[in-house]
Design a protein around this motif. Structure first.
Motif, short mmCIF file in Angstrom:
data_model
loop_
_atom_site.label_atom_id
_atom_site.label_comp_id
_atom_site.label_asym_id
_atom_site.label_seq_id
_atom_site.Cartn_x
_atom_site.Cartn_y
_atom_site.Cartn_z
N MET A 1 32.07 26.36 46.54
CA MET A 1 32.11 27.46 47.51
C MET A 1 31.53 28.73 46.90
O MET A 1 30.79 29.48 47.57
CB MET A 1 33.56 27.68 47.97
N ILE A 2 31.81 29.00 45.65
CA ILE A 2 31.26 30.19 45.00
C ILE A 2 29.74 30.09 44.91
O ILE A 2 29.02 31.07 45.15
CB ILE A 2 31.93 30.40 43.63
N MET A 3 29.24 28.92 44.62
CA MET A 3 27.77 28.74 44.58
C MET A 3 27.17 28.98 45.96
O MET A 3 26.13 29.64 46.09
CB MET A 3 27.43 27.32 44.09
N LEU A 4 27.82 28.46 47.00
CA LEU A 4 27.31 28.68 48.37
C LEU A 4 27.28 30.17 48.67
O LEU A 4 26.31 30.68 49.25
CB LEU A 4 28.23 27.99 49.39
N ARG A 5 28.33 30.87 48.30
CA ARG A 5 28.42 32.30 48.57
C ARG A 5 27.36 33.06 47.77
O ARG A 5 26.71 33.99 48.27
CB ARG A 5 29.84 32.80 48.21
N ALA A 6 27.19 32.67 46.51
CA ALA A 6 26.19 33.35 45.66
C ALA A 6 24.79 33.14 46.20
O ALA A 6 23.95 34.06 46.16
CB ALA A 6 26.31 32.82 44.23
N LEU A 7 24.53 31.96 46.76
CA LEU A 7 23.20 31.69 47.32
C LEU A 7 22.99 32.45 48.62
O LEU A 7 21.88 32.88 48.94
CB LEU A 7 23.03 30.18 47.56
N LYS A 8 24.08 32.63 49.37
CA LYS A 8 23.99 33.29 50.67
C LYS A 8 23.73 34.79 50.53
O LYS A 8 22.96 35.38 51.29
CB LYS A 8 25.28 33.04 51.45
N ALA A 9 24.39 35.42 49.59
CA ALA A 9 24.28 36.88 49.42
C ALA A 9 23.54 37.18 48.13
O ALA A 9 24.11 37.12 47.03
CB ALA A 9 25.67 37.51 49.40
N LYS A 10 22.26 37.52 48.26
CA LYS A 10 21.48 37.77 47.04
C LYS A 10 22.02 38.99 46.31
O LYS A 10 22.47 39.96 46.94
CB LYS A 10 20.00 37.90 47.36
#
Ligand SMILES: Nc1ncnc2c1ncn2[C@@H]1O[C@H](COP(=O)(O)OP(=O)(O)OP(=O)(O)O)[C@@H](O)[C@H]1O
Ligand SMILES: [Mg+2]
Length: 178
Positions: free
Chosen positions: A39-48
């Motif tokens: 989930m943290i990776m998804l969030r990091a990818l979503k918000a540059k």
């Protein structure tokens, strides 16, 4: 292609919720840390340009278990095309979009000052039954980075702890992965 157990699938949906705090409690090897790191990776990818902190009580354990084990495993299974750049000295991994995932311990005074000197969009307390409440509260104050596209979210995981432990009082909602 990644697949999830029934317990992981329910927890995965919970992690996507709009709440500010989420705690996953469950037996060892039930996949809690994998799901939250994903989930943290998804969030990091979503918000540059977003920042995310994964913290354990001991810095050595954090690096050994997350940086050298769970994170590479998650990238291999869920984000095979994403290349992370390791900045071991500074304690973080950089994503191609400028987001950064810090990994550290709350027991290391010099490092902790450096890590907690920043604001994050995600704060993940891993194995929180080992983390004193006072340290958890300090870490949660750093959940303050404002980004485009994601809300601030604190994640906690632990093996089930006693009823009076702070994780049973201070984090709602919880998801049991028994
Ligand atoms: N959906 C999945 N697909 C592939 N591998 C997975 C998946 N879920 C978990 N794993 C792997 O299974 C192992 C156990 O998962 P994880 O470390 O997340 O469990 P845990 O519940 O955090 O355990 P502990 O309580 O011991 O910390 C790890 O090697 C992890 O990478
Ligand atoms: Mg774990």
């Amino acid at each position: 292609m990644v697949s999830f157990s029934a317990g992981q699938e329910a927890a995965r949906r919970l992690l996507e919720g709009r709440q500010r705090y989420t705690c996953l409690a469950g037996g060892t090897r039930s996949g809690k840390t994998f799901l939250i790191v994903r989930m943290i990776m998804l969030r990091a990818l979503k918000a540059k340009g977003s920042r995310h902190a994964i913290l354990r009580h001991h810095a050595n354990a954090a690096w050994a278990s997350i940086a050298l084990d769970t994170l590479p495993h998650v990238v291999e299974h869920c984000f095979p095309s994403v290349r992370l750049k390791e900045h071991r000295q500074d304690g973080y991994f950089a994503l191609p979009n400028g987001s950064r995932v810090w990994i550290g311990g709350l027991d290391d005074n010099d490092r902790v000052e450096k890590i907690l000197g920043l604001e994050y969009a995600s704060v993940f307390l891993n194995e929180a039954s080992q983390i004193p409440y006072s340290s958890a509260l300090i870490a949660f104050t750093r959940l303050a980075q404002v980004t485009r596209g994601i809300r601030q979210h604190a994640f906690v995981d632990l093996n089930p702890a006693g009823k009076s432990h702070w994780t049973n009082v201070a984090t709602r909602p919880r998801r049991s992965m028994k």
